[in-house]
Design a protein around this motif. Structure first.
Motif, PDB file in Angstrom:
ATOM      1  N   THR A   1       9.968   0.294  32.384  1.00  7.48           N
ATOM      2  CA  THR A   1      10.758   1.498  32.643  1.00  7.48           C
ATOM      3  C   THR A   1      12.101   1.140  33.260  1.00  7.48           C
ATOM      4  OG1 THR A   1       9.959   1.857  34.903  1.00  7.48           O
ATOM      5  CG2 THR A   1       8.623   2.764  33.103  1.00  7.48           C
ATOM      6  N   VAL A   2      12.998   2.142  33.226  1.00 11.01           N
ATOM      7  CA  VAL A   2      14.305   2.090  33.880  1.00 11.01           C
ATOM      8  C   VAL A   2      14.356   3.260  34.857  1.00 11.01           C
ATOM      9  CG1 VAL A   2      16.802   2.142  33.528  1.00 11.01           C
ATOM     10  CG2 VAL A   2      15.322   1.087  31.801  1.00 11.01           C
TER      11      VAL A   2
ATOM     12  N   HIS B   1      11.222   1.677  26.131  1.00  9.25           N
ATOM     13  CA  HIS B   1      10.945   0.267  25.854  1.00  9.25           C
ATOM     14  C   HIS B   1       9.436   0.049  25.822  1.00  9.25           C
ATOM     15  CE1 HIS B   1      14.939  -1.486  25.850  1.00  9.25           C
ATOM     16  NE2 HIS B   1      15.261  -0.839  26.974  1.00  9.25           N
ATOM     17  N   THR B   2       9.004  -0.845  24.956  1.00 11.12           N
ATOM     18  CA  THR B   2       7.577  -1.123  24.822  1.00 11.12           C
ATOM     19  C   THR B   2       7.174  -2.450  25.457  1.00 11.12           C
ATOM     20  OG1 THR B   2       7.944  -2.131  22.653  1.00 11.12           O
ATOM     21  CG2 THR B   2       7.429   0.233  22.704  1.00 11.12           C
ATOM     22  N   SER B   3       8.095  -3.098  26.135  1.00  8.51           N
ATOM     23  CA  SER B   3       7.799  -4.327  26.870  1.00  8.51           C
ATOM     24  C   SER B   3       8.720  -4.375  28.076  1.00  8.51           C
ATOM     25  CB  SER B   3       7.982  -5.559  25.978  1.00  8.51           C
ATOM     26  OG  SER B   3       7.520  -6.725  26.647  1.00  8.51           O
ATOM     27  N   ARG B   4       8.559  -5.409  28.909  1.00  7.34           N
ATOM     28  CA  ARG B   4       9.318  -5.491  30.148  1.00  7.34           C
ATOM     29  C   ARG B   4      10.823  -5.445  29.878  1.00  7.34           C
ATOM     30  NH1 ARG B   4       7.888 -10.766  33.234  1.00  7.34           N
ATOM     31  NH2 ARG B   4       5.835  -9.801  33.037  1.00  7.34           N
ATOM     32  N   VAL B   5      11.552  -4.842  30.814  1.00  6.40           N
ATOM     33  CA  VAL B   5      12.996  -4.689  30.695  1.00  6.40           C
ATOM     34  C   VAL B   5      13.646  -5.762  31.558  1.00  6.40           C
ATOM     35  CG1 VAL B   5      14.936  -3.101  30.844  1.00  6.40           C
ATOM     36  CG2 VAL B   5      12.629  -2.215  30.391  1.00  6.40           C
ATOM     37  N   THR B   6      14.425  -6.630  30.932  1.00  4.82           N
ATOM     38  CA  THR B   6      14.905  -7.835  31.613  1.00  4.82           C
ATOM     39  C   THR B   6      16.390  -7.833  31.938  1.00  4.82           C
ATOM     40  OG1 THR B   6      15.166  -8.839  29.445  1.00  4.82           O
ATOM     41  CG2 THR B   6      13.110  -9.289  30.606  1.00  4.82           C
TER      42      THR B   6
ATOM     43  N   LYS C   1      12.729  -6.760  21.981  1.00  5.95           N
ATOM     44  CA  LYS C   1      13.759  -7.214  21.052  1.00  5.95           C
ATOM     45  C   LYS C   1      14.855  -6.177  20.820  1.00  5.95           C
ATOM     46  CE  LYS C   1      10.055  -9.693  18.634  1.00  5.95           C
ATOM     47  NZ  LYS C   1       9.354  -9.871  17.347  1.00  5.95           N
ATOM     48  N   THR C   2      14.904  -5.108  21.621  1.00  3.69           N
ATOM     49  CA  THR C   2      15.904  -4.066  21.419  1.00  3.69           C
ATOM     50  C   THR C   2      16.807  -3.932  22.624  1.00  3.69           C
ATOM     51  OG1 THR C   2      14.607  -2.246  22.375  1.00  3.69           O
ATOM     52  CG2 THR C   2      14.222  -2.786  20.046  1.00  3.69           C
ATOM     53  N   VAL C   3      17.956  -3.282  22.370  1.00  2.00           N
ATOM     54  CA  VAL C   3      18.875  -2.854  23.414  1.00  2.00           C
ATOM     55  C   VAL C   3      18.960  -1.342  23.337  1.00  2.00           C
ATOM     56  CG1 VAL C   3      21.250  -2.925  24.271  1.00  2.00           C
ATOM     57  CG2 VAL C   3      20.201  -4.992  23.309  1.00  2.00           C
TER      58      VAL C   3
ATOM     59  N   GLY D   1      21.366   7.829  21.222  1.00  2.00           N
ATOM     60  CA  GLY D   1      21.184   7.272  19.891  1.00  2.00           C
ATOM     61  C   GLY D   1      19.918   6.444  19.771  1.00  2.00           C
ATOM     62  N   GLU D   2      19.857   5.691  18.680  1.00  2.00           N
ATOM     63  CA  GLU D   2      18.701   4.862  18.394  1.00  2.00           C
ATOM     64  C   GLU D   2      18.847   3.493  19.082  1.00  2.00           C
ATOM     65  OE1 GLU D   2      15.959   5.737  16.748  1.00  2.00           O
ATOM     66  OE2 GLU D   2      16.846   7.756  16.711  1.00  2.00           O
ATOM     67  N   PRO D   3      17.749   2.801  19.306  1.00  2.00           N
ATOM     68  CA  PRO D   3      17.844   1.456  19.880  1.00  2.00           C
ATOM     69  C   PRO D   3      18.702   0.553  19.001  1.00  2.00           C
ATOM     70  CG  PRO D   3      15.576   2.231  19.910  1.00  2.00           C
ATOM     71  CD  PRO D   3      16.349   3.233  19.094  1.00  2.00           C
ATOM     72  N   LEU D   4      19.405  -0.390  19.649  1.00  2.40           N
ATOM     73  CA  LEU D   4      20.202  -1.373  18.933  1.00  2.40           C
ATOM     74  C   LEU D   4      19.280  -2.528  18.543  1.00  2.40           C
ATOM     75  CD1 LEU D   4      23.366  -1.487  21.248  1.00  2.40           C
ATOM     76  CD2 LEU D   4      22.735   0.183  19.494  1.00  2.40           C
ATOM     77  N   THR D   5      19.140  -2.752  17.271  1.00  2.00           N
ATOM     78  CA  THR D   5      18.193  -3.756  16.779  1.00  2.00           C
ATOM     79  C   THR D   5      18.924  -4.848  16.018  1.00  2.00           C
ATOM     80  OG1 THR D   5      17.802  -2.505  14.741  1.00  2.00           O
ATOM     81  CG2 THR D   5      16.337  -2.064  16.615  1.00  2.00           C
TER      82      THR D   5
END
Length: 904
Positions: free
Chosen positions: A724-725, A743-748, A768-770, A782-786
């Motif tokens: 989460t953020v 996000h579906t995994s840890r946010v780094t 793997k997304t921004v 918008g949509e995630p940056l992939t």
């Protein structure tokens, strides 16, 4: 110990040779050629240049000239030599442009102290003791380390001459006995090294040949066994009987339990391999006594420990096991077995000269010794002193490797001109009728009446009360005491108090002659002095405050800043003369021995204080009109640095931080940090006080932290391992709205920016997304940056020359991607040789595009309007950040460096 050495250094290059002032030669010359000339630099400026080069000596052969230029410039900046750094940076390298970025300043240990002659490496553990000597005409340093080795070094060439295993390794546990102390002494003109270990074993080596000279007997007794004899006991308990006149071995008895006198004969009780006890007549070497089978053992009606045995003729005898004497009238049937007492398991009793000597237990390897063999009979004891008396001479007994005896006369016979004690071997001769026992302590080698430097105790005593007892450096009184020197025509010692003070005294406990000003802030661990011709008396001291200080004993003042170069504690220091110049030799926990020229320049400014652990996070702020950097270290401190000078701007503040940022509250800067337990704290950076109680974030671990302004109010953004953020009000510590999920995994990674006047957070994840978030509403944009094919690890945001926002990301897929955050469109993909560990965007010139800074390990790569350039740092880079004026702040290990663009 110290040695005066008159040895000429190589003179391949005159000290004033212009090569030392030519940065192009320094950068482009063959490193082996430069290395060969480093010790020829004696001019202060040349010595500084040589020390800068020496700091990265092992790296130079692997570097291209342009890399060597960058490393040398950074090294000079680390040691405060900014003018030298600038000259090196501008050195021409054929076919390679001058670097676009250069170090404005850097922190770091001042290993480029111009007094540093060389660093001796080879020990695999901390070096705990060092001494000097002359052997075969060569000046030597001898060092002892926690790696259990003793090493001898040629002080002129720096080469290692000898290495010995200085202590015993247990064959069963494979543990090595710790070395405790080291000394050198000259015996009959030959230099020897002496060491002691935690078992009390004292060993000697011939420094000229490198061969072992022998091991000193721990326990020495003079006895008469038909002739005058010496008894010694080895570490394994073996008793040796020696003829002191012929120096030969008369007999050897393993596993001795006790020695004494039976019926006028000196005997030893030894343990046989089968567990029985045997008695040996030391005059003849023959075994005496007989074993008697025990019928019963226990307590009699009087409570005495007794045993009943049957003689071969069938008679039964009861023995008092405390005195070893028979009890003629005792009743064998009155012996009671005491439950649990091992005595009842006794099987064999050994009798010699009508006296019970020992019993053997059936279920134990070790026999139980009974009967007092020495006690009231006045016989010798097993644990005697370390020295013997031959007439009026006190001698130490050395057992040589060839199983011959050597006697070292410890009677003060004077000292060599440099103060090194000169000992003698006692020649073989007729037996001495007055062979006696010495006191339990070893020799006091005095230089003047009333002064008692305990050189020999350096080796023999080992540790006392937790401190290294080192004769000239230690004792039972002050924390340390030097060897003698002359002060105002009077003999003196330099004694250290437990508070770090140093006082010149007529003797260790004598009247004070002078006090040195406060220097060390903790206990002095080692101190040495030197009276050298044509130089004032000097002292060197090392303390538990991790400093090494040099003193002029004539003025009672320190000579320049502390010697800086060792990384960590310095455990020992000694003084000598080399080529007529006073020289210090130091031993450090960083596994090195270092050599210092004290006749050279004495820098007034010491090393820049800083973190003692890696810098894990950093940020910048403006406090009271001054631009500062704030760093968080693994040493659990926050430190503030003046960005203009690189000097500390305030006292360190105790705190743990996994991430940190700054913002402003009511016009005052505040520091926001996330602790390793995922707690959020807001601090006053000047005092380190919390503005409110720490707040748990609920992230599990906070992996990234950033600040932004939302409707002119500060907001802090955190990202964590819980995927989460979150947004926080730094004025109250309260959460702003719900956690931002998606996000579906840890946010780094987190970066903040402005899009069309709206505050936005960009976050990168292991998914793997921004993602982009509106910080006002908390909604995704918008949509995630992939595009990345592996974990996103870093993010950085800036603006182009025309004010357009730009966002870059790096991932474990070894790519850097540039995005237009306004449209979500990917603008470029750049392959990377390695995954980036940190990333920053900085704009040094408003008319130029941002410069991208990427790090991997110790390398920083800068990509921008100039050709790419790589900068190599001394430690791994854990954090970096752009500054408001377009420079770049780099945290490399525990150090900081500020890089300026060309023209700044």
């Amino acid at each position: 110990m110290s040695e005066e050495v008159q040895h000429r250094r190589p003179n391949a290059v005159h000290p004033a040779d212009p090569a030392w002032t030519d940065p192009e030669w320094l950068v482009t010359a063959d490193p082996q050629q430069v290395h060969a000339l480093l010790d020829t630099a004696t001019d202060p400026g040349a010595r500084t240049v040589a020390a800068v080069y020496r700091a990265a000596l092992k790296a130079h052969p692997e570097l291209a000239p342009e890399q060597r230029r960058q490393v040398l410039a950074l090294t000079a900046a680390r040691y405060g030599e900014t003018a030298l750094a600038d000259r090196i940076r501008q050195a021409a390298v054929p076919g390679r442009p001058a670097p676009a970025w250069h170090p404005a300043w850097a922190t770091g240990p001042a290993t480029a102290d111009p007094r540093l002659l060389r660093t001796l490496t080879g020990h695999a553990g901390p070096v705990i003791a060092v001494a000097t000597a002359t052997a075969g005409g060569r000046p030597l340093a001898v060092s002892a380390g926690r790696d259990a080795t003793v090493r001898a070094w040629d002080l002129v060439t720096g080469g290692q001459l000898h290495v010995w295993e200085g202590s015993r390794t247990d064959p069963v546990s494979a543990t090595t006995v710790e070395l405790l102390a080291l000394a050198t002494a000259t015996v009959d003109g030959r230099a020897h090294a002496l060491t002691t270990d935690a078992e009390g074993t004292v060993r000697a080596w011939d420094l000229e040949t490198g061969r072992p000279a022998g091991e000193f007997a721990r326990n020495v007794q003079g006895v008469t066994v038909g002739r005058p004899a010496l008894l010694t006991v080895d570490a394994d308990g073996a008793l040796s009987v020696w003829d002191p006149a012929a120096r030969t071995l008369l007999g050897r008895h393993p596993a001795v339990l006790d020695i004494g006198v039976l019926d006028g004969r000196t005997v030893a009780a030894t343990a046989a391999r089968d567990g029985r006890v045997q008695v040996a007549d030391l005059a003849t070497g023959r075994l005496i006594g007989a074993d008697h089978r025990i019928l019963r053992a226990g307590r009699d009606t009087a409570g005495r420990a007794v045993a009943a045995t049957r003689h071969p003729d069938g008679t039964v005898q009861v023995w008092d096991l405390d005195s070893g004497l028979p009890l003629p009238d005792a009743d064998p049937d009155g012996i009671a077995r005491t439950p649990g007492e091992s005595l009842q398991d006794a099987t064999v009793l050994t009798v010699a000269e009508g006296r019970a000597v020992a019993v053997t237990l059936a279920d134990e390897e070790d026999p139980v010794l009974v009967g007092d063999l020495s006690g009231d009979r006045g016989g010798p004891t097993l644990w005697g002193p370390r020295t013997a008396l031959l007439g009026t001479r006190r001698v130490a007994v050395l057992v040589r490797p060839d199983h011959m005896l050597d006697l070292w006369d410890l009677t003060p016979a004077g000292r060599r001109p440099d103060g090194t004690p000169e000992l003698r071997s006692v020649p073989p001769g007729p037996p001495s009728a007055d062979l006696g026992l010495a006191d339990a302590g070893l020799a006091d080698l005095g230089f003047e009446e009333g002064a008692r430097p305990r050189l020999w105790e350096t080796v023999a005593a080992g540790r006392r009360t937790g401190a290294l007892t080192a004769g000239r450096r230690g004792g039972t009184g002050p924390a340390a005491a030097s060897r003698p020197f002359t002060l105002d025509g009077r003999p003196a010692l330099l004694a250290a108090g437990p508070d770090g003070t140093l006082t010149a005294r007529t003797a260790e406990d004598g009247p004070a002659l002078a006090e040195l000003p406060a220097g060390h802030t903790d206990r002095v661990w080692a101190v040495d002095t030197l009276d050298a011709p044509d130089h004032p008396p000097l002292a060197v001291s090392t303390g538990l405050d991790r400093t090494v200080r040099v003193w002029d004993l004539t003025t009672h003042r320190p000579l320049g800043a502390p010697l800086a170069g060792h990384a960590g504690q310095v455990w020992d220091a000694t003084l000598t003369t080399l080529d007529g110049r006073p020289t210090a030799v130091t031993a450090g926990a960083d596994h090195t021995v270092r050599l210092w020229d004290l006749a050279g320049p004495h820098p007034a400014e010491g090393p820049r204080p800083g973190h003692t652990g890696d810098i894990l996070a950093l940020t910048t702020a403006r406090i009271d009109g001054r631009d500062v950097a704030i760093t968080a270290g693994a040493d659990h401190t926050l430190r503030t640095w003046d960005l203009a000078t690189g000097r500390p701007a305030d006292d360190p503040v105790p705190a743990d931080a996994a991430a940190l940022t700054t913002t402003a509250l009511k016009g005052r800067p505040v520091l926001v940090l996330a602790t390793p337990d995922a707690t959020l704290r807001t601090l006053d950076p000047a005092t380190g006080h919390d503005l409110y109680d720490p707040v748990p974030t609920g992230h599990g671990r906070v992996l990234a932290l950033a600040a932004a302004l939302v409707d002119d109010r500060p907001v802090v953004v955190t990202a964590g391992s819980d995927r989460t953020v979150r947004r926080w009000d730094p004025a109250t510590g309260e959460a702003l709205g719900d956690a931002l999920t998606g996000h579906t995994s840890r946010v780094t990674a987190v970066a903040t920016l402005q899009l069309a006047g709206r505050p936005v957070a960009a976050t990168g994840s292991w998914d793997k997304t921004v993602r982009l978030w509106d910080l006002t509403t908390g909604q995704p944009l918008g949509e995630p940056l992939t595009g990345h094919t592996d974990w996103v690890t870093t993010l950085a945001a800036s603006t182009t020359a025309d004010g357009a926002p730009v966002l870059i990301s790096t991932a474990r897929d070894r790519t850097l991607r540039r995005w237009d955050p306004a449209t979500g469109r990917q603008l470029a993909t750049l392959p990377l040789a390695h995954p980036a560990t940190t990333t920053a965007l900085t704009t040094p010139h408003p008319d130029h595009p941002p410069v991208t800074a990427l790090t991997h390990g110790r390398t920083l790569t800068l990509t921008g309007p100039h050709p790419d350039e790589a900068h190599l740092f001394p430690h791994p880079i854990h954090a970096l950040t752009p500054t408001p004026d377009g420079t770049l702040l780099v945290a490399t290990g525990p150090e900081l460096a500020l890089l300026h663009p060309r023209g700044a």
